[in-house]
Design an enzyme around this catalytic site. Structure first.
Site, PDB file in Angstrom:
ATOM      1  CE  LYS A  12      48.369  76.293 112.795  1.00 54.01           C
ATOM      2  NZ  LYS A  12      48.878  77.150 111.679  1.00 54.01           N
ATOM      3  CE1 TYR A  52      52.909  73.943 110.474  1.00 55.78           C
ATOM      4  CE2 TYR A  52      53.530  74.281 112.767  1.00 55.78           C
ATOM      5  CZ  TYR A  52      52.565  74.252 111.772  1.00 55.78           C
ATOM      6  OH  TYR A  52      51.242  74.499 112.081  1.00 55.78           O
ATOM      7  CG  PHE A  60      57.569  82.271 108.611  1.00 60.26           C
ATOM      8  CD1 PHE A  60      57.073  81.045 109.004  1.00 60.26           C
ATOM      9  CD2 PHE A  60      57.656  82.537 107.246  1.00 60.26           C
ATOM     10  CE1 PHE A  60      56.650  80.100 108.077  1.00 60.26           C
ATOM     11  CE2 PHE A  60      57.240  81.591 106.301  1.00 60.26           C
ATOM     12  CZ  PHE A  60      56.740  80.375 106.736  1.00 60.26           C
ATOM     13  NE  ARG A  88      44.718  72.396 103.272  1.00 59.72           N
ATOM     14  CZ  ARG A  88      45.892  72.927 103.619  1.00 59.72           C
ATOM     15  NH1 ARG A  88      46.469  72.650 104.802  1.00 59.72           N
ATOM     16  NH2 ARG A  88      46.505  73.760 102.823  1.00 59.72           N
ATOM     17  CB  THR A  94      48.205  79.310 104.148  1.00 54.95           C
ATOM     18  OG1 THR A  94      48.168  77.975 103.634  1.00 54.95           O
ATOM     19  CG2 THR A  94      49.256  79.420 105.227  1.00 54.95           C
ATOM     20  NE  ARG A 105      44.438  78.461 108.251  1.00 57.33           N
ATOM     21  CZ  ARG A 105      45.213  77.593 107.616  1.00 57.33           C
ATOM     22  NH1 ARG A 105      45.099  77.439 106.302  1.00 57.33           N
ATOM     23  NH2 ARG A 105      46.095  76.870 108.281  1.00 57.33           N
ATOM     24  CG  ASN A 115      47.247  80.069 109.966  1.00 54.17           C
ATOM     25  OD1 ASN A 115      47.582  79.498 111.013  1.00 54.17           O
ATOM     26  ND2 ASN A 115      47.713  79.720 108.793  1.00 54.17           N
ATOM     27  CG  HIS A 118      48.022  71.499 110.829  1.00 51.75           C
ATOM     28  ND1 HIS A 118      48.878  71.758 109.782  1.00 51.75           N
ATOM     29  CD2 HIS A 118      47.795  70.159 110.813  1.00 51.75           C
ATOM     30  CE1 HIS A 118      49.177  70.599 109.179  1.00 51.75           C
ATOM     31  NE2 HIS A 118      48.519  69.622 109.784  1.00 51.75           N
ATOM     32  CD  GLU A 129      50.109  66.756 108.802  1.00 51.63           C
ATOM     33  OE1 GLU A 129      48.871  66.885 108.941  1.00 51.63           O
ATOM     34  OE2 GLU A 129      50.800  67.534 108.129  1.00 51.63           O
TER      35      GLU A 129
HETATM   36  P1  IDP Z   1      48.851  75.413 105.952  1.00 50.51           P
HETATM   37  O1  IDP Z   1      48.790  75.526 107.458  1.00 50.51           O
HETATM   38  O2  IDP Z   1      47.694  76.141 105.294  1.00 50.51           O
HETATM   39  O3  IDP Z   1      48.968  73.994 105.462  1.00 50.51           O
HETATM   40  P2  IDP Z   1      51.675  75.784 105.287  1.00 50.51           P
HETATM   41  O4  IDP Z   1      52.168  76.424 104.031  1.00 50.51           O
HETATM   42  O5  IDP Z   1      51.850  74.315 105.445  1.00 50.51           O
HETATM   43  O6  IDP Z   1      50.144  76.217 105.452  1.00 50.51           O
HETATM   44  O7  IDP Z   1      52.375  76.546 106.496  1.00 50.51           O
HETATM   45  C1  IDP Z   1      52.293  76.033 107.796  1.00 50.51           C
HETATM   46  C2  IDP Z   1      52.068  77.165 108.756  1.00 50.51           C
HETATM   47  O8  IDP Z   1      53.206  78.022 108.764  1.00 50.51           O
HETATM   48  C3  IDP Z   1      50.899  78.086 108.441  1.00 50.51           C
HETATM   49  O9  IDP Z   1      49.641  77.572 108.821  1.00 50.51           O
HETATM   50  C4  IDP Z   1      51.275  79.303 109.256  1.00 50.51           C
HETATM   51  O10 IDP Z   1      51.001  79.089 110.657  1.00 50.51           O
HETATM   52  C5  IDP Z   1      52.791  79.342 109.081  1.00 50.51           C
HETATM   53  N1  IDP Z   1      53.175  80.224 107.985  1.00 50.51           N
HETATM   54  C6  IDP Z   1      53.152  79.946 106.650  1.00 50.51           C
HETATM   55  N2  IDP Z   1      53.565  80.992 105.925  1.00 50.51           N
HETATM   56  C7  IDP Z   1      53.857  81.977 106.825  1.00 50.51           C
HETATM   57  C8  IDP Z   1      54.347  83.331 106.691  1.00 50.51           C
HETATM   58  O11 IDP Z   1      54.611  83.838 105.594  1.00 50.51           O
HETATM   59  N3  IDP Z   1      54.527  84.032 107.853  1.00 50.51           N
HETATM   60  C9  IDP Z   1      54.260  83.495 109.092  1.00 50.51           C
HETATM   61  N4  IDP Z   1      53.800  82.231 109.252  1.00 50.51           N
HETATM   62  C10 IDP Z   1      53.599  81.485 108.141  1.00 50.51           C
HETATM   63 MG    MG Z   2      50.524  72.686 105.496  1.00 56.01          MG
END
Ligand code: IDP
Ligand code: MG
Length: 153
Positions: A12, A52, A60, A88, A94, A105, A115, A118, A129
């Site tokens: 990212k 997303y 957010f 993963r 996350t 991370r 973070n 992805h 994807e």
């Molecule tokens: P992942 O990337 O670990 O699979 P997901 O729940 O699929 O996590 O969320 C996708 C992305 O959305 C996260 O990697 C992060 O960049 C963003 N995200 C998720 N939760 C939050 C939050 O509470 N605040 C800000 N960004 C978030």
């Molecule tokens: Mg995800």
């Protein structure tokens, strides 16, 4: 034994800005993963709305899209036995504050909003994807000679 899978990784914009792309790729290389595709891409709002979609109603979401459009991302596909879960694990939870030490991370970031990376979370997600970001002829087939040292069956 686990199945041969493919998984999509996006490095990212915060990782690009912080010059940590090489560090991230290096962690996957040292793990022994086989890279079958890689490119830089600038993501548009439409692609991000698909990617997303599960976060679309979250407060957010607009800052997530803005973050993901700050620079191009580096998109990578890895292939191997059980690779979705292995990647993963290397990536971590996350929220970097919940991630285990030793993960990308936890070691390299501090905020859920930046973070670094992805990674697909299931076979179904990786199929969708990979197609979202790569054409068939951008995915390569080759023999990785070091597999014989990583998989001693
Ligand atoms: P992942 O990337 O670990 O699979 P997901 O729940 O699929 O996590 O969320 C996708 C992305 O959305 C996260 O990697 C992060 O960049 C963003 N995200 C998720 N939760 C939050 C939050 O509470 N605040 C800000 N960004 C978030
Ligand atoms: Mg995800």
């Amino acid at each position: 034994m686990a199945d041969i899978q493919r998984t999509l990784v996006l490095i990212k914009p915060d990782a690009l800005q912080r010059e940590l792309v090489g560090e991230v790729l290096s962690r996957f290389e040292r793990k022994g993963l086989k890279m079958v595709a890689m490119k830089m891409m600038h993501l548009n709002e439409e692609v991000l709305a698909d990617h997303y979609a599960h976060q679309k109603e979250k407060p957010f979401f607009s800052s997530l899209v803005k973050y993901m459009r700050q620079t191009p991302v580096v998109a990578v596909v890895y292939e191997g036995l059980g690779v979705i879960n292995e990647v993963r694990k290397v990536v971590g939870a996350t929220n970097p504050r919940d991630a285990d030490a030793g993960t990308i991370r936890a070691d390299l970031s501090m905020d859920i909003g930046s973070n670094m990376i992805h990674a697909s979370d299931s076979v179904e997600a990786s199929d969708v994807e990979i197609k979202r970001f790569f054409k068939d002829d951008e995915l390569f087939t080759y023999e990785k000679l070091t597999d014989r040292f990583h998989f001693c069956w």
